[in-house]
Write an enzyme that holds these catalytic residues in place. Structure first.
Site, PDB file in Angstrom:
ATOM      1  N   HIS A 191       0.837  -1.204   0.000  1.00 22.90           N
ATOM      2  CA  HIS A 191       0.000   0.000   0.000  1.00 22.90           C
ATOM      3  C   HIS A 191       0.870   1.252   0.000  1.00 22.90           C
ATOM      4  CE1 HIS A 191      -3.800  -1.976   0.472  1.00 22.90           C
ATOM      5  NE2 HIS A 191      -3.489  -2.521   1.634  1.00 22.90           N
ATOM      6  N   CYS A 491       1.357  -4.130 -17.542  1.00 27.74           N
ATOM      7  CA  CYS A 491       0.580  -3.337 -16.589  1.00 27.74           C
ATOM      8  C   CYS A 491       1.007  -3.587 -15.145  1.00 27.74           C
ATOM      9  CB  CYS A 491      -0.915  -3.586 -16.752  1.00 27.74           C
ATOM     10  SG  CYS A 491      -1.411  -5.301 -16.508  1.00 27.74           S
TER      11      CYS A 491
END
EC number: 2.7.3.9
Length: 567
Positions: A191, A491
């Site tokens: 995160h 990606c």
């Protein structure tokens, strides 16, 4: 202590490029178990205390969600708030209390048991262990009537020092007051790393010993590109970092327009997004669309699947945000490692290798059909939309045929697959006779190629995109695309590394998707090199025996000016 003896250099993993120097702000640590607490003699009463603490934590997280800096952060906080009142967690705490454990020990032991289960599940659920520990620490502080862990009030721009940053902290970071982030734990896809890159805050993770090194030291300097940290920097250190920052700004000042090499070879530069709000923000950047729209945020932490109407509304917002620019949508990537309460396929021995992604969709055809119907409706509703749809976790041509036939039956224009497994990479030539394109998810491809959990920071070296084995998988995929005249994108996080981007272009990758804040550096780097140089870099990197030697080989051929962006 003199300045010369106080000065210390540490090395971690750079996860968000840029430089910073300034005062230190220590994130308030967790208070831990009360070593002097008595054993529980009234489990029922103590259980009420714990529930009140957990409910307070959940309320606080929901309040933070209202002030989160993005819809993605808001969704993470809301999911963590839900986890704080999870029945299984509360049941586990009650069990510990009945065994006679003290209140804080009961919380810690129950959370550790729950965390072990999440780690075993792997993937998204393993990522939530950080969230679970944050809940543990906040609840423990509440029952002990002590301050909760977190970022102190900042009176000036400061560099945060922490063991790790929980979603409750990262979701409300202000780049105006947080000039840098350094953590002892974490990984390149944590995160903290992803949000820091999105916000443009220089950051380094896995900086071992930083907490001890900054004791009684007022300042620290950071290079978020290389992971280099200098404790008690001297004037020359700060001057050099400031000079690098200026040179970097100058290099990026003219970075605009389409992605292309110096000789005009096009490489589309796209954004990774997770929500409609992410799309709105990313669309304001100078980039060419979105190469990865993760749709699972629509499905997670719900009792029932979102309706076709709700999905359609979200997809319309995303397509409208980008107008005629490309939008690549990944269909639901959930299953055993991202369990859905309304699509539980039962326990599995190894969920990380179980019925996830397209495998779940093939079991729950209703979910994929509703999603494809909604995507088709959104495509029809937005004039000029350039919609591409791809399936996650594809390994065989039979799976590709199943998905392509289904998606095309809804009239969707471009149908592709994710290459996240060695099987898909090796079979790309056959798979791309059916699919219109492929997108390489380098995070999972590295994990499965190297047999290393991508959420375990200690294995970051094995998960480097410079690992020759990973580069060979990317090469095999690109060759499959070239044979069939089909485009290959990337990606994963690797696409946002400017030096890796050059190698990817040399391997034949035609589009790169990344955090929007990384696009300028990648575009500037591409424009300094011709395609032939990129191919030479790729050839040397592929042939290198180690990841570090692969990187060094590429860097040797690169224009020296880009060292301010990549080293």
């Amino acid at each position: 202590m003199s300045e010369s003896t106080a000065r210390t250099e540490l090395k971690g993993i750079g996860v968000s490029a840029g430089t910073a120097s300034g005062p230190i702000a220590l994130v308030t640590p967790a208070v831990g178990i009360d070593q002097h607490e008595p054993a529980s003699v009234d489990p029922e009463s103590d259980g009420v205390r714990v529930r009140e603490a957990l409910e307070g934590v959940a309320a606080s997280l929901r309040s933070r969600a209202e002030h989160a800096n993005s819809e993605t952060s808001k969704a993470v906080l809301e999911a963590t708030a839900t986890l704080a009142t999870d029945k299984g967690l509360i049941k586990g705490i009650d069990k510990e209390l009945k065994k006679g454990s003290g209140v804080t020990k009961a919380i810690h032991d129950a959370v550790e048991t729950y965390a072990a289960k999440l780690r075993k599940l792997g993937g998204y659920m393993a990522e939530r262990v950080t969230d679970l520990y944050d809940i543990r620490d906040r609840a423990t502080a509440r029952v002990r009537n002590l301050p909760e862990p977190g970022i102190p009030d900042l009176t000036e721009p400061s560099i945060l020092i922490a063991e790790d940053l929980a979603p409750a902290e990262t979701a409300t970071l202000d780049p105006e007051s947080v000039s840098g982030i350094i953590t002892e734990a974490g990984g390149a896809t944590s995160h903290t790393a992803i949000l820091a890159a999105q916000l443009g805050i220089p950051a380094a993770v896995q900086v071992k010993g930083i907490a001890e090194a900054v004791v009684n030291q007022p300042q620290v300097a950071l290079d978020g590109g290389t992971g280099k940290v200098i404790v008690a920097p001297d004037a020359s250190d700060v001057s050099e970092l400031e000079a690098r920052s200026r040179r970097r700004a100058e290099l990026l000042a003219d970075s605009a327009g389409e992605g292309a090499t110096r000789d005009g070879h096009k490489v589309k530069l796209l954004a990774n997004i997770g929500t409609a709000e992410d799309a709105r923000k990313a669309a304001k950047f100078d980039l060419e669309g979105s190469g990865l729209f993760r749709t699972e945020f629509l499905f997670l932490d719900r009792d029932a699947a979102p309706s076709v109407e709700e999905q359609t509304e979200t997809y319309i917002k995303v397509l409208q945000a980008f107008g005629q620019r490309r939008v690549v949508v990944r269909t639901l990537d959930a299953g055993a490692d991202k369990p859905l309460s309304f699509a539980d396929l039962g326990p599995e021995e190894n969920p990380a290798l179980g019925r996830r992604g397209l495998r779940l969709s093939m079991e729950r055809v209703d979910l994929i059909d509703q999603q494809l119907e909604a995507l088709a409706a959104a495509h029809q509703a937005v004039e000029g939309a350039d919609l591409w749809v791809m399936a996650p976790m594809v390994s065989t041509i039979e799976e590709t045929e199943w998905f392509a036939e289904r998606a095309r039956s809804y009239g969707l224009p471009q149908i592709g697959v994710m290459v996240e497994t060695p099987a898909a990479a090796i079979l790309s030539e056959q798979i791309l006779t059916v699919a219109d394109f492929a997108s390489i998810g380098t995070n999972d491809l590295s994990q499965y190629t190297m047999a290393a959990d991508r959420m375990q920071g200690e294995l970051a070296g094995l998960l480097s995109p410079w690992q020759p084995a990973v580069l060979r998988m990317i090469q095999a995929t690109a060759q499959g695309g070239e044979h069939n005249g089909k485009p290959i994108g990337v990606c994963g996080e690797a696409g946002g590394d400017p030096l890796v981007a050059l190698v990817l272009a040399g391997l034949g990758v035609s589009s790169l998707s990344m955090a929007p804040a990384k696009v300028s550096a990648v575009r500037a780097t591409l424009r300094l090199h011709d395609l032939e140089t990129c191919r030479d870099m790729a050839d040397l990197a592929i042939k290198a025996p180690t990841a570090s030697q692969a990187r060094e080989a590429a860097l040797e051929l690169a224009d020296p000016i880009i060292r301010d962006l990549v080293s």
